[in-house]
Design an enzyme around this catalytic site. Structure first.
Site, PDB file in Angstrom:
ATOM      1  CE1 TYR A  51      -3.707  -2.520   0.596  1.00 51.99           C
ATOM      2  CE2 TYR A  51      -2.359  -3.323   2.399  1.00 51.99           C
ATOM      3  CZ  TYR A  51      -3.432  -3.481   1.551  1.00 51.99           C
ATOM      4  OH  TYR A  51      -4.219  -4.586   1.653  1.00 51.99           O
ATOM      5  CG  ASN A  75     -10.842  -3.888  -6.969  1.00 51.80           C
ATOM      6  OD1 ASN A  75     -11.546  -3.722  -7.951  1.00 51.80           O
ATOM      7  ND2 ASN A  75      -9.759  -4.648  -6.990  1.00 51.80           N
ATOM      8  CB  CYS A  83      -6.896  -5.282  -4.788  1.00 48.64           C
ATOM      9  SG  CYS A  83      -8.371  -6.288  -4.605  1.00 48.64           S
ATOM     10  CG  HIS A  84      -4.681 -11.125  -6.008  1.00 47.59           C
ATOM     11  ND1 HIS A  84      -5.365 -10.641  -7.111  1.00 47.59           N
ATOM     12  CD2 HIS A  84      -3.667 -11.897  -6.501  1.00 47.59           C
ATOM     13  CE1 HIS A  84      -4.808 -11.108  -8.206  1.00 47.59           C
ATOM     14  NE2 HIS A  84      -3.768 -11.860  -7.872  1.00 47.59           N
ATOM     15  CD  GLU A 112      -1.180 -13.716  -9.397  1.00 52.95           C
ATOM     16  OE1 GLU A 112      -0.281 -12.851  -9.311  1.00 52.95           O
ATOM     17  OE2 GLU A 112      -2.385 -13.426  -9.515  1.00 52.95           O
TER      18      GLU A 112
END
Length: 126
Positions: A51, A75, A83-84, A112
């Site tokens: 952030y 979101n 946003c993850h 990921e």
């Protein structure tokens, strides 16, 4: 061309999928939120940031990190505006507005290839 739903199914099946070209209409947003969402959409598969790093990259003061968190919590399309991939400082996972909360966020990051901190600190929680 596959639909977004097909792409999402492939993503959750473990396939590397890029959603950055998916056209979305987020409606009217505060200008700072628009900038934040655009920045986050540019994050690649497996790429994370914090952030605070987003606030800094946008040329904002450190306290704007809270506004970045607010934008992420509002979101409306968490997979398309990924946003993850935005975590809290110190390797902590932070919140996640999608169903499943932080557990879903940790799962998506793991898909990921993002691994939890190895220092034993409270982090991703898996």
């Amino acid at each position: 061309m596959r639909t977004v739903v097909d792409s999402a199914q492939r993503y959750f099946g473990g396939e590397r999928v890029d959603f950055s070209a998916v056209e979305i209409d987020l409606g009217e947003q505060e200008p700072l939120f628009e900038r934040i969402y655009a920045f986050v959409r540019a994050l690649g598969y497996g790429e994370t940031t914090t952030y605070g790093a987003i606030a800094k990259a946008l040329g904002e003061e450190p306290q704007v990190a809270r506004i970045v968190g607010e934008a992420m919590s509002r979101n409306p399309v968490p997979l398309i505006v990924p946003c993850h991939r935005v975590t809290a400082a110190g390797g902590k996972i932070g919140g996640f507005s999608a169903p499943g909360g932080s557990h879903s966020k940790a799962h998506m990051l793991a898909l990921e290839g993002v691994v939890p901190p190895s220092d034993g600190q409270a982090g991703f929680g898996f």
